[in-house]
Design an enzyme around this catalytic site. Structure first.
Site, PDB file in Angstrom:
ATOM      1  N   CYS A 150       0.879  -1.180   0.000  1.00 53.20           N
ATOM      2  CA  CYS A 150       0.000   0.000   0.000  1.00 53.20           C
ATOM      3  C   CYS A 150       0.910   1.222   0.000  1.00 53.20           C
ATOM      4  O   CYS A 150       2.137   1.105  -0.037  1.00 53.20           O
ATOM      5  CB  CYS A 150      -0.950  -0.003   1.203  1.00 53.20           C
TER       6      CYS A 150
ATOM      7  N   HIS B 143      10.749 -14.213   8.370  1.00 53.87           N
ATOM      8  CA  HIS B 143      11.919 -13.393   8.691  1.00 53.87           C
ATOM      9  C   HIS B 143      11.614 -12.633   9.990  1.00 53.87           C
ATOM     10  O   HIS B 143      10.662 -11.847  10.035  1.00 53.87           O
ATOM     11  CB  HIS B 143      12.220 -12.404   7.566  1.00 53.87           C
TER      12      HIS B 143
ATOM     13  N   CYS C  68      20.372  36.347 -43.011  1.00 49.57           N
ATOM     14  CA  CYS C  68      19.748  37.430 -42.243  1.00 49.57           C
ATOM     15  C   CYS C  68      20.777  37.967 -41.261  1.00 49.57           C
ATOM     16  O   CYS C  68      21.929  37.544 -41.262  1.00 49.57           O
ATOM     17  CB  CYS C  68      18.475  36.957 -41.534  1.00 49.57           C
TER      18      CYS C  68
ATOM     19  N   CYS D 246      29.791  22.112 -45.307  1.00 53.21           N
ATOM     20  CA  CYS D 246      30.268  23.165 -46.200  1.00 53.21           C
ATOM     21  C   CYS D 246      30.604  24.470 -45.487  1.00 53.21           C
ATOM     22  O   CYS D 246      31.058  25.426 -46.124  1.00 53.21           O
ATOM     23  CB  CYS D 246      29.237  23.441 -47.296  1.00 53.21           C
TER      24      CYS D 246
ATOM     25  N   HIS E  77      22.734  18.834 -46.933  1.00 57.87           N
ATOM     26  CA  HIS E  77      23.826  18.665 -45.974  1.00 57.87           C
ATOM     27  C   HIS E  77      23.188  18.475 -44.595  1.00 57.87           C
ATOM     28  O   HIS E  77      22.569  19.406 -44.073  1.00 57.87           O
ATOM     29  CB  HIS E  77      24.739  19.886 -45.963  1.00 57.87           C
TER      30      HIS E  77
ATOM     31  N   CYS F 100       4.699  10.922 -16.739  1.00 60.89           N
ATOM     32  CA  CYS F 100       3.313  11.399 -16.870  1.00 60.89           C
ATOM     33  C   CYS F 100       2.516  10.541 -17.846  1.00 60.89           C
ATOM     34  O   CYS F 100       1.295  10.457 -17.744  1.00 60.89           O
ATOM     35  CB  CYS F 100       3.285  12.862 -17.293  1.00 60.89           C
TER      36      CYS F 100
ATOM     37  N   HIS G 263       4.377  16.630 -22.496  1.00 59.94           N
ATOM     38  CA  HIS G 263       3.706  16.331 -21.234  1.00 59.94           C
ATOM     39  C   HIS G 263       2.322  15.752 -21.493  1.00 59.94           C
ATOM     40  O   HIS G 263       1.598  16.192 -22.384  1.00 59.94           O
ATOM     41  CB  HIS G 263       3.589  17.615 -20.404  1.00 59.94           C
TER      42      HIS G 263
END
Length: 801
Positions: A28, A65, A179, A191, A219, A312, A751
């Site tokens: 338990c 025991h 960018c 490369c 690549h 979970c 999750h």
């Protein structure tokens, strides 16, 4: 007092690998925090409660025991601190110091002396007691690997070929080639291109130019510049595998581009560190629509389960199963106060399932815990401490390649795995197998398009996995304001009803088929229907597509009506008047032959592989895809017969040894495929599970009926047949009882939580048929969130009404 049993018991301290159950009872969830504590057997280290249930005495009666160590823990008065608690900062579990929070009291008792306290300094008792108190507890043994990740090399990192070397700009001047971004930069190791990564959790910007570079050049391997450390660690990503990888030669590969790894400075969070932060913040909504905290609920059937690191997926499935009458009656209602007489309860499935049933339904452990404190990411009112299902998790995961680990797993796969364990149980007289409520008979009808003859076959199922049509309607890209979490482009899809999914699942589809009756190769029409209906229908909705051989989840909303649905239209009635059956074939097939796919063959030979190897690879991977064959080649390079000519076995091999491994069939089924699909795919791919999954996707038009098998129609005989699961009575109406929901891009990460319909009238905390959210140990009224999450559930549990 002195005790003669100390010397006669042959006591020894626990070995390093030995389980020591010194935190909670094996039968338990009473623990060392209970008023009378826990008795740990000094012979076998079983833990038994000492209170009103007294499972320690039961263990003594069975084992004989005599000696036990009683451990009792009490909380120290709380000391208010001025400084906030230390945050988790790395992927590891900090050493737990109990002395900071608790006072621990120990004493030795002997049952054979009338349960008297004995002198603890006699013989080797001091060493045994010290060994028990210092030993890693059973729960801790299962938790130490909770955050462990196994990152391995792949063929793309091992076989990396770099182009002409060049020196990159200094670290502080580097920017994306397309960018101006100077962070979240990924260096192509092949490369030397610098491209920004995908936008990441926590507001890290990214325009996915690194991924665009892979799309243009193929690549595959890139390293995150800001994650490189002088110790030789770095985030390495393989776009072909779509996963994190390891490069054993990372120092040399970076030196090729003028980067001295010893001089690098780590400037950004690694993917692992971001995952830690994301796991800390990743919560399902715990607030109502008006922003108030959702109210915790307590009582019978309202007990939470503690997350054992990444468990979970287990907790959500257990909450759904034990909310159903079959599991509640089998492991709680009909066995209260009864326990199996076993020497090692932690290793007994019956005991552990009864322990879960008692823990969830007794109400004994469902109470507020003032010791649970809020984190900076999840402000909340006190909730339950939660029960740790560590023993059950370890037991059902033993020997399993995935469930024995502490990595996040697929909740649906866990459900099927648990079913297989329960089905193998010997159920006591008067107690039925609870999985029988889930079983039904699925009938498949196959009709030759040439002679119009039909064949019927039946399979016993305990779930269905239905396809979900993906119809894109628009692409959304959220603007990221300062301080907000960055989001990637997200595809939006048309809502789909559960009826449409069932219509597709049971619809006619044309498949390749060579008729053994008329010889026609026109194909056949195949459809599935319900021969019988279960009491509980489990539906797994396949909302994923394969991207670079990796299942990727799609956010397709599914509409499920509160009034439920009926399966009446999907009843299959078997052979109909006027239908003629396909005859059994006893003719011997001609000598088999194999013609390799010319395009795939050209691809492989062009890469320098010898023809015999290419033929073998294509033969063992379904002869459809060069990439799958290449993966097979890399996995079989060391085969002693790799260069010998291909030998094709007879198309009618002897039964037995050539049949696929049942465990592998179960693994493929756990991914949402039928037993027939799994069996044929594994035969076609030489038992390789990963390649078999790819083969199924490449051959969805196949009938998945083995050429040597002839479906056996239902026949009447005087022999008493095994009881058929389910029943075919109409109406067959079903209503939603619970769902398992998932957040995250992959079923193996993110999750899981469960939403379950509960009657809260008895507890005075609500009404009948209210949705309750089980988010690990947190159990709250859902506050209306269930209706939204229902659209994106991963596993649905429908009860027949």
């Amino acid at each position: 007092m002195s005790c003669a049993h100390i010397s006669s018991s042959g006591l020894q301290p626990p070995r390093a690998t030995q389980a020591v159950h010194r935190e909670d009872c094996t039968q338990c969830f009473d623990s060392i925090d209970s008023p009378q504590g826990l008795n740990v057997c000094l012979s076998c280290f079983n833990g038994g409660c000492v209170g009103d249930r007294n499972h320690a005495a039961l263990h003594h009666k069975i084992s004989q025991h005599p000696l036990v160590l009683n451990i009792r823990r009490t909380k120290q008065p709380r000391v208010e601190r001025d400084e906030p608690p230390q945050k988790m900062s790395k992927l590891a579990i900090a050493a737990e110091t109990e002395s900071d929070k608790y006072d621990t009291h120990t004493a030795v008792f002997c049952y054979d002396c009338g349960y008297k306290e004995v002198e603890r300094t006699t013989g080797n008792l001091p060493q045994v007691i010290d060994g028990i108190m210092k030993a890693m507890t059973f729960a801790t043994q299962t938790e130490v690997k909770a955050w462990e990740q196994e990152i391995t090399p792949c063929e793309h990192t091992l076989c990396l070929e770099q182009t002409e070397s060049k020196k990159l700009e200094s670290q502080n001047l580097a920017h994306c080639a397309k960018c101006d971004l100077k962070e979240n930069l990924w260096l192509c190791l092949q490369c030397g291109n610098l491209g920004c990564g995908r936008a990441q959790f926590g507001g890290v910007g990214g325009n996915s130019h690194g991924l665009a570079h892979f799309d243009e050049t193929k690549h595959p391997v890139a390293v995150k510049l800001g994650s490189i450390t002088p110790e030789g660690t770095a985030d390495i990503y393989c776009y072909s595998c779509n996963d994190e990888r390891m490069d054993p030669e990372i120092a040399a590969h970076l030196a090729h581009w003028g980067i001295n790894i010893a001089e690098r400075e780590k400037t950004e969070k690694s993917l692992t560190e971001m995952q830690i932060e994301q796991n800390l913040r990743w919560e399902f909504s715990m607030t109502s629509e008006d922003g108030k905290e959702l109210k915790p609920v307590f009582g019978k059937g309202l007990t939470g389960l503690k997350n054992l690191g990444n468990s979970c997926y287990l907790a959500s499935i257990l909450q759904c199963l034990f909310s159903l009458p079959a599991f509640k009656e089998r492991y709680y209602d009909k066995v209260q106060g009864e326990l199996p007489a076993v020497l090692d309860p932690a290793e007994d499935l019956e005991t552990q399932l009864r322990k879960i049933g008692d823990g969830l339904w007794s109400g004994r452990y469902s109470k507020p815990d003032s010791d649970v404190t809020a984190s900076e990411y999840s402000p909340e009112i006190p909730h339950q401490k939660g029960l740790a299902p560590a023993m059950l998790k370890a037991l059902i995961g033993k020997g399993h390649e995935e469930f024995s680990t502490m990595r996040q797993q697929d909740a649906f796969e866990l459900l099927l795995h648990l079913f297989s364990h329960i089905e193998k149980q010997r159920h006591p007289q008067g107690l039925k197998d609870p999985v029988s409520d889930f079983r039904f008979v699925l009938e498949q009808r196959l009709q030759c398009l040439g002679c119009k003859k039909v064949a019927y076959r039946t399979d016993v199922q305990d779930n269905i996995s239905v396809p979900v049509p993906a119809r894109k309607i628009e692409t959304l890209e959220a603007e990221v304001k300062e301080g907000e979490e960055a989001k990637e482009k997200k595809d939006a899809y048309e809502p789909v009803t559960i009826k449409e999914c069932l219509d597709i699942f049971t619809a006619n589809e044309r498949v390749e088929f060579t008729c053994k009756s008329c010889g026609s190769k026109e194909g056949a029409l195949k459809r599935s229907g319900f021969k019988t209906f279960p009491n509980v229908l489990v539906i797994n909705c396949r909302r994923f597509s394969i991207v670079n051989w990796v299942p990727t989840k799609l956010d397709i909303p599914i509409v499920v009506s509160d009034s439920g649905f009926t399966l009446d239209p999907y009843l299959s009635n078997g052979l109909q008047p006027g239908e003629e059956e396909l005859p059994d074939s006893t003719t011997t097939d001609p000598t088999p032959s194999f013609t390799p796919n010319p395009e795939a063959m050209a691809l492989l030979t062009g890469m320098g592989f010898p023809e015999p190897r290419c033929e073998k690879a294509l033969y063992n991977t379904g002869n459809t895809d060069g990439e799958a064959a290449m993966n097979w080649l890399f996995a079989h390079m060391e085969d002693p017969d790799i260069d010998e000519p291909l030998v094709i076995p007879s198309s009618k091999p002897a039964a037995g040894p050539t049949d696929p491994d049942p465990e592998k069939i179960e693994m493929v089924q756990a991914m949402g495929f039928t037993a027939a699909q799994a069996k044929k795919a594994l035969k076609k791919t030489n038992g390789n599970v990963e390649v078999a999954v790819g083969w199924i996707f490449e051959n969805m038009e196949d009938s998945f009926v083995d050429d040597e098998d002839v479906p056996i129609p239902d026949t009447s005989s005087g022999v008493k047949e095994k009881e058929v699961p389910g029943n075919s009575t109409l109406p067959a109406n079903f209503k939603l009882d619970s769902i398992v929901c998932h957040k995250g891009g992959s079923i193996h990460a993110g999750h899981y939580v469960a939403f379950v319909k509960k009657d809260l009238t008895e507890t005075g905390q609500g009404g009948e048929g209210e949705w309750v959210l089980f988010n690990d140990e947190k159990v709250v009224r859902s506050g209306g969130d269930a209706e939204e999450m229902m659209k994106f559930a991963y596993v649905y549990f429908f009860k027949r009404v």
